[in-house]
Design a protein around this motif. Structure first.
Motif, PDB file in Angstrom:
ATOM      1  N   PRO A   8      -3.987  10.116  12.961  1.00 42.61           N
ATOM      2  CA  PRO A   8      -3.853  11.181  13.754  1.00 42.61           C
ATOM      3  C   PRO A   8      -2.857  10.798  14.857  1.00 42.61           C
ATOM      4  O   PRO A   8      -2.779   9.788  15.493  1.00 42.61           O
ATOM      5  N   VAL A   9      -1.918  11.839  14.932  1.00 41.80           N
ATOM      6  CA  VAL A   9      -0.674  11.414  15.993  1.00 41.80           C
ATOM      7  C   VAL A   9      -0.823  12.811  16.874  1.00 41.80           C
ATOM      8  O   VAL A   9      -1.412  13.962  16.672  1.00 41.80           O
ATOM      9  N   ASN A  10       0.168  12.724  17.692  1.00 44.82           N
ATOM     10  CA  ASN A  10       0.379  13.840  18.866  1.00 44.82           C
ATOM     11  C   ASN A  10       0.731  15.283  18.001  1.00 44.82           C
ATOM     12  O   ASN A  10       0.275  16.271  18.436  1.00 44.82           O
ATOM     13  N   ALA A  11       1.654  15.099  17.149  1.00 46.93           N
ATOM     14  CA  ALA A  11       2.297  16.304  16.322  1.00 46.93           C
ATOM     15  C   ALA A  11       1.591  16.660  15.260  1.00 46.93           C
ATOM     16  O   ALA A  11       1.644  17.724  14.735  1.00 46.93           O
ATOM     17  N   GLY A  12       0.377  16.025  14.770  1.00 46.81           N
ATOM     18  CA  GLY A  12      -0.531  16.547  13.999  1.00 46.81           C
ATOM     19  C   GLY A  12      -1.286  15.134  13.242  1.00 46.81           C
ATOM     20  O   GLY A  12      -1.529  14.439  13.817  1.00 46.81           O
ATOM     21  N   ILE A  13      -1.038  15.072  11.946  1.00 46.17           N
ATOM     22  CA  ILE A  13      -1.535  13.801  11.197  1.00 46.17           C
ATOM     23  C   ILE A  13      -0.392  13.188  10.285  1.00 46.17           C
ATOM     24  O   ILE A  13       0.369  13.806   9.615  1.00 46.17           O
ATOM     25  N   HIS A  14      -0.219  11.976  10.300  1.00 40.45           N
ATOM     26  CA  HIS A  14       0.905  11.363   9.875  1.00 40.45           C
ATOM     27  C   HIS A  14       0.366  10.403   8.594  1.00 40.45           C
ATOM     28  O   HIS A  14      -0.699   9.904   8.735  1.00 40.45           O
ATOM     29  N   VAL A  15       0.582  10.749   7.516  1.00 37.54           N
ATOM     30  CA  VAL A  15      -0.011  10.389   6.156  1.00 37.54           C
ATOM     31  C   VAL A  15       1.087   9.257   5.661  1.00 37.54           C
ATOM     32  O   VAL A  15       2.362   9.679   5.632  1.00 37.54           O
ATOM     33  N   VAL A  16       0.591   8.098   5.223  1.00 34.05           N
ATOM     34  CA  VAL A  16       1.606   7.231   4.758  1.00 34.05           C
ATOM     35  C   VAL A  16       0.744   6.949   3.162  1.00 34.05           C
ATOM     36  O   VAL A  16      -0.512   6.651   3.080  1.00 34.05           O
ATOM     37  N   VAL A  17       1.459   7.265   2.294  1.00 31.77           N
ATOM     38  CA  VAL A  17       1.194   6.753   0.959  1.00 31.77           C
ATOM     39  C   VAL A  17       1.885   5.575   0.279  1.00 31.77           C
ATOM     40  O   VAL A  17       2.838   5.309   0.509  1.00 31.77           O
ATOM     41  N   PHE A  18       1.024   4.606  -0.168  1.00 37.86           N
ATOM     42  CA  PHE A  18       1.617   3.312  -0.513  1.00 37.86           C
ATOM     43  C   PHE A  18       1.072   2.845  -1.909  1.00 37.86           C
ATOM     44  O   PHE A  18      -0.188   3.320  -2.242  1.00 37.86           O
ATOM     45  N   ARG A  19       1.769   2.135  -2.447  1.00 41.47           N
ATOM     46  CA  ARG A  19       1.309   1.334  -3.870  1.00 41.47           C
ATOM     47  C   ARG A  19       1.019   0.029  -3.828  1.00 41.47           C
ATOM     48  O   ARG A  19       1.859  -0.457  -3.078  1.00 41.47           O
ATOM     49  N   THR A  20      -0.285  -0.325  -4.218  1.00 38.99           N
ATOM     50  CA  THR A  20      -0.468  -1.699  -4.173  1.00 38.99           C
ATOM     51  C   THR A  20      -0.506  -2.303  -5.611  1.00 38.99           C
ATOM     52  O   THR A  20      -0.879  -1.744  -6.611  1.00 38.99           O
ATOM     53  N   ILE A  21       0.435  -3.263  -5.575  1.00 43.13           N
ATOM     54  CA  ILE A  21       0.535  -4.336  -6.971  1.00 43.13           C
ATOM     55  C   ILE A  21       0.328  -5.636  -6.664  1.00 43.13           C
ATOM     56  O   ILE A  21       0.515  -5.969  -5.682  1.00 43.13           O
ATOM     57  N   LEU A  22       0.006  -6.075  -7.784  1.00 42.87           N
ATOM     58  CA  LEU A  22      -0.256  -7.557  -7.828  1.00 42.87           C
ATOM     59  C   LEU A  22       1.275  -8.282  -8.234  1.00 42.87           C
ATOM     60  O   LEU A  22       1.338  -8.002  -9.531  1.00 42.87           O
ATOM     61  N   LYS A  23       1.721  -9.018  -7.528  1.00 44.51           N
ATOM     62  CA  LYS A  23       3.070  -9.754  -7.889  1.00 44.51           C
ATOM     63  C   LYS A  23       2.570 -11.351  -8.148  1.00 44.51           C
ATOM     64  O   LYS A  23       2.061 -12.076  -7.126  1.00 44.51           O
ATOM     65  N   ASP A  51       0.752  19.187  10.059  1.00 45.33           N
ATOM     66  CA  ASP A  51      -0.222  19.915  11.065  1.00 45.33           C
ATOM     67  C   ASP A  51      -1.606  19.736  11.216  1.00 45.33           C
ATOM     68  O   ASP A  51      -2.149  19.419  12.035  1.00 45.33           O
ATOM     69  N   GLY A  52      -2.246  19.883   9.945  1.00 47.14           N
ATOM     70  CA  GLY A  52      -3.549  19.933   9.801  1.00 47.14           C
ATOM     71  C   GLY A  52      -4.195  18.977   8.539  1.00 47.14           C
ATOM     72  O   GLY A  52      -3.339  18.454   7.823  1.00 47.14           O
ATOM     73  N   TRP A  53      -5.395  19.065   8.584  1.00 51.98           N
ATOM     74  CA  TRP A  53      -6.031  18.037   7.686  1.00 51.98           C
ATOM     75  C   TRP A  53      -5.877  18.710   6.250  1.00 51.98           C
ATOM     76  O   TRP A  53      -5.635  17.967   5.213  1.00 51.98           O
ATOM     77  N   GLU A  54      -5.954  19.913   6.234  1.00 52.46           N
ATOM     78  CA  GLU A  54      -5.855  20.552   4.951  1.00 52.46           C
ATOM     79  C   GLU A  54      -4.584  20.261   4.282  1.00 52.46           C
ATOM     80  O   GLU A  54      -4.633  19.888   3.043  1.00 52.46           O
ATOM     81  N   ALA A  55      -3.553  20.567   5.037  1.00 51.36           N
ATOM     82  CA  ALA A  55      -2.160  20.338   4.642  1.00 51.36           C
ATOM     83  C   ALA A  55      -1.928  18.738   4.272  1.00 51.36           C
ATOM     84  O   ALA A  55      -1.187  18.420   3.312  1.00 51.36           O
ATOM     85  N   ALA A  56      -2.541  17.821   5.174  1.00 52.16           N
ATOM     86  CA  ALA A  56      -2.455  16.547   4.589  1.00 52.16           C
ATOM     87  C   ALA A  56      -3.129  15.962   3.452  1.00 52.16           C
ATOM     88  O   ALA A  56      -2.333  15.253   2.579  1.00 52.16           O
ATOM     89  N   HIS A  57      -4.257  16.635   3.148  1.00 52.67           N
ATOM     90  CA  HIS A  57      -4.863  16.403   2.031  1.00 52.67           C
ATOM     91  C   HIS A  57      -4.219  17.125   0.630  1.00 52.67           C
ATOM     92  O   HIS A  57      -3.982  16.145  -0.133  1.00 52.67           O
ATOM     93  N   ALA A  58      -3.574  18.181   0.911  1.00 51.26           N
ATOM     94  CA  ALA A  58      -3.002  18.898  -0.195  1.00 51.26           C
ATOM     95  C   ALA A  58      -1.653  17.956  -0.625  1.00 51.26           C
ATOM     96  O   ALA A  58      -1.131  17.800  -1.704  1.00 51.26           O
TER      97      ALA A  58
END
Length: 65
Positions: A8-23, A51-58
């Protein structure tokens, strides 16, 4: 495999998508070059503030493969 973090941030929800790999790292010992250690590496593949949780999940669901 992809992972998602929601912050959660002031402007809404910040989403970070990351890939976990074994190197696999090579061993420094020439006799055991094939016996390297595996370490987990996180690579960020997308970031967005929504803006919202629904948008972040979608938005993030498209990356969860």
């Amino acid at each position: 495999m992809n992972n998602v973090i929601y912050k959660p941030v002031n402007a809404g929800i910040h989403v970070v998508v990351f890939r976990t790999i074994l190197k696999k790292e090579k061993s420094n010992n020439p006799k055991k070059i094939h016996q390297g250690k595996c370490k987990s590496v996180k690579k960020v593949i997308a970031e967005k503030t929504l803006d919202g949780w629904e948008a972040a999940h979608a938005w993030s669901n498209q990356f969860l493969v």
